[in-house]
Write a protein that holds these residues in place. Structure first.
Motif, mmCIF file in Angstrom:
data_model
loop_
_atom_site.group_PDB
_atom_site.id
_atom_site.type_symbol
_atom_site.label_atom_id
_atom_site.label_comp_id
_atom_site.label_asym_id
_atom_site.label_seq_id
_atom_site.Cartn_x
_atom_site.Cartn_y
_atom_site.Cartn_z
ATOM 1 N N SER A 200 -17.276 -20.088 53.892
ATOM 2 C CA SER A 200 -18.625 -19.968 54.446
ATOM 3 C C SER A 200 -18.583 -20.072 55.968
ATOM 4 O O SER A 200 -19.315 -19.372 56.681
ATOM 5 C CB SER A 200 -19.532 -21.053 53.868
ATOM 6 O OG SER A 200 -19.642 -20.917 52.469
ATOM 7 N N HIS A 327 -27.849 -13.015 53.892
ATOM 8 C CA HIS A 327 -27.245 -12.495 52.663
ATOM 9 C C HIS A 327 -27.886 -11.174 52.256
ATOM 10 O O HIS A 327 -27.193 -10.197 51.927
ATOM 11 C CB HIS A 327 -27.400 -13.513 51.540
ATOM 12 C CG HIS A 327 -26.998 -13.000 50.195
ATOM 13 N ND1 HIS A 327 -25.688 -12.772 49.840
ATOM 14 C CD2 HIS A 327 -27.736 -12.640 49.114
ATOM 15 C CE1 HIS A 327 -25.637 -12.313 48.608
ATOM 16 N NE2 HIS A 327 -26.863 -12.215 48.145
ATOM 17 N N GLN A 328 -29.203 -11.115 52.309
ATOM 18 C CA GLN A 328 -29.895 -9.890 51.918
ATOM 19 C C GLN A 328 -29.597 -8.738 52.875
ATOM 20 O O GLN A 328 -29.644 -7.575 52.486
ATOM 21 C CB GLN A 328 -31.394 -10.149 51.843
ATOM 22 C CG GLN A 328 -31.794 -11.042 50.670
ATOM 23 C CD GLN A 328 -33.287 -11.223 50.553
ATOM 24 O OE1 GLN A 328 -33.951 -11.567 51.528
ATOM 25 N NE2 GLN A 328 -33.820 -10.995 49.366
ATOM 26 N N PHE A 332 -23.842 -12.044 55.004
ATOM 27 C CA PHE A 332 -23.371 -13.347 54.523
ATOM 28 C C PHE A 332 -23.170 -13.269 53.012
ATOM 29 O O PHE A 332 -23.939 -13.810 52.232
ATOM 30 C CB PHE A 332 -24.386 -14.436 54.888
ATOM 31 C CG PHE A 332 -23.892 -15.848 54.673
ATOM 32 C CD1 PHE A 332 -22.872 -16.367 55.455
ATOM 33 C CD2 PHE A 332 -24.459 -16.648 53.697
ATOM 34 C CE1 PHE A 332 -22.417 -17.662 55.256
ATOM 35 C CE2 PHE A 332 -24.020 -17.940 53.488
ATOM 36 C CZ PHE A 332 -22.999 -18.455 54.271
ATOM 37 N N PRO A 333 -22.108 -12.577 52.576
ATOM 38 C CA PRO A 333 -21.918 -12.307 51.141
ATOM 39 C C PRO A 333 -21.318 -13.484 50.371
ATOM 40 O O PRO A 333 -20.255 -13.389 49.765
ATOM 41 C CB PRO A 333 -20.969 -11.107 51.165
ATOM 42 C CG PRO A 333 -20.159 -11.293 52.412
ATOM 43 C CD PRO A 333 -21.090 -11.902 53.419
ATOM 44 N N PHE A 334 -22.047 -14.593 50.358
ATOM 45 C CA PHE A 334 -21.513 -15.781 49.696
ATOM 46 C C PHE A 334 -21.413 -15.607 48.187
ATOM 47 O O PHE A 334 -20.734 -16.389 47.502
ATOM 48 C CB PHE A 334 -22.359 -17.009 50.046
ATOM 49 C CG PHE A 334 -23.706 -17.045 49.400
ATOM 50 C CD1 PHE A 334 -23.897 -17.713 48.196
ATOM 51 C CD2 PHE A 334 -24.803 -16.422 49.984
ATOM 52 C CE1 PHE A 334 -25.145 -17.762 47.595
ATOM 53 C CE2 PHE A 334 -26.050 -16.464 49.387
ATOM 54 C CZ PHE A 334 -26.230 -17.132 48.182
ATOM 55 N N ASP A 335 -22.071 -14.588 47.642
ATOM 56 C CA ASP A 335 -21.969 -14.337 46.204
ATOM 57 C C ASP A 335 -20.535 -14.015 45.793
ATOM 58 O O ASP A 335 -20.187 -14.150 44.606
ATOM 59 C CB ASP A 335 -22.907 -13.206 45.790
ATOM 60 C CG ASP A 335 -22.676 -11.936 46.590
ATOM 61 O OD1 ASP A 335 -22.759 -11.989 47.834
ATOM 62 O OD2 ASP A 335 -22.425 -10.882 45.977
#
Length: 366
Positions: A200, A327-328, A332-335
């Motif tokens: 992260s 993220h959207q 920030f592609p923490f998925d």
């Protein structure tokens, strides 16, 4: 009400799925139907008896769910709202008054003592108290009681089950870079440890437009993922000397170093890798009595700095929504860090996490 919960009954032993009784919300409390909860290293440290939360206990502190009921005086959320539950704070001490809630003067008792402030747990079983209110939530359960101060309303157009880890681990990594260290564009950054917190932090350093982002870990698969998420260089310290490699890459050392391991020897290496006026942030310790040693002359003569960081120095009410927006936007592609498990698989989730098979487990409480 009767709820299903994962109970930690004895040190180092698996959780057991049991029925427990949960109080109705008091003034300023919020009852949340929990959809999913992230599994964090802190949960396991408590399970293993390294922090003083009494067992048996219902742990879990990265919960996401839907508000079902609110106590008197609650205005921040209402039934039906989608929420994330984060760390607890008092709201009135000097730190909280300056929006530094992660440094609340009562942070430790409010998050680790396993009771409400009056010393009574909201969870019981057959008339016997079970430690609850862990991080103001105890969200390894189908329902959770949190406080108005530690609930964050989120938008309802994103998968709510995904969002729990933003409350602690992911918030800690990203916030350490963006809020605490305040990494500048064009700077040099190294992150020691590439678990969910470290990865992260790497994504956040990329958002901050750091030019050189170095990931350090002994797991080559994690290092490959770090490159995918923004690292410009990787170092495996089992193969080379990290400090020497950092000097080769940067020429003079790091402007920012972030240790996510809590290992004193690793922290020392991070400090030794700093350029003059460089700053090293640390996020944890290897034990309650762990100590750090480093060369005083090197540290002082270069104006180097060492800082402890809690929860990424985040104001969750603003920072968690910011991470969701990033993220959207695809930044920030923490998925990519998460793996989902069902509630009755919680011990498998923990086993996979400790074995390094899973980066960030999320347990669905349906």
């Amino acid at each position: 009400m009767q709820v299903k919960a994962a109970v930690a009954r004895s040190q180092g032993q698996p959780f057991s799925i049991e029925q427990v009784e949960l109080d109705a919300p008091r003034e300023k409390e919020v009852l949340v139907k929990v959809l999913a909860t992230g599994v964090c290293h802190t949960d396991l440290v408590v399970r293993d008896g390294l922090l003083p939360t009494p067992l048996p206990a219902v742990l879990g502190h990265e919960g996401a769910g839907i508000v079902e009921q609110v106590g008197a005086g609650v205005t921040k959320v209402k039934p039906g709202d989608h929420v994330v539950m984060t760390f607890n704070s008092c709201g009135t001490c000097p730190s909280c008054e300056h929006h530094d809630n992660s440094y609340c003067h009562d942070f430790f008792p409010l998050n680790f003592f396993g009771t409400r402030p009056d010393g009574v747990s909201p969870i019981s079983q057959n008339g016997e108290s079970v430690s609850g209110n862990f991080f103001g939530q105890s969200s390894f359960a189908t329902h959770s009681l949190c406080n108005e101060l530690n609930v964050v309303k989120v938008q309802d157009d994103i998968d709510l089950a995904l969002l729990g880890p933003l409350a602690c681990g992911i918030q800690t990594g990203a916030g350490s870079i963006m809020n605490a260290l305040q990494v500048k564009s064009g700077s040099t950054v190294a992150v020691f440890g590439t678990g969910s917190v470290g990865l992260s932090a790497i994504m956040a350093a990329d958002i901050c437009a750091a030019t050189t982002i170095i990931a350090i870990d002994m797991n080559d698969e994690r290092l490959e993922l770090a490159e995918e998420l923004g690292a410009t260089h990787t170092i495996n310290p089992s193969k080379v000397n990290s400090t020497e490699e950092i000097m080769k890459i940067t020429g003079y050392g790091l402007q920012y170093a972030l240790d996510t391991t809590g290992i004193p020897a690793v922290i020392r290496g991070a400090i030794e890798s700093l350029a003059p006026k460089g700053t090293c942030g640390i996020l944890g310790a290897s034990g309650p009595d762990a100590e750090i040693s480093f060369n005083e002359t090197h540290f002082m003569s270069g104006g180097r700095r060492l800082m402890g960081i809690v929860e990424g120095e985040s104001n969750p009410d603003t920072f968690i929504p910011e991470l969701i927006r990033l993220h959207q936007a695809g930044r920030f592609p923490f998925d990519k860090l998460v793996t989902f498990y069902e509630m009755d698989q919680i011990n498998q989730a923990i086993e996979d996490s400790e074995a390094g098979k899973t980066i960030k487990p999320i347990v669905k409480m349906s």
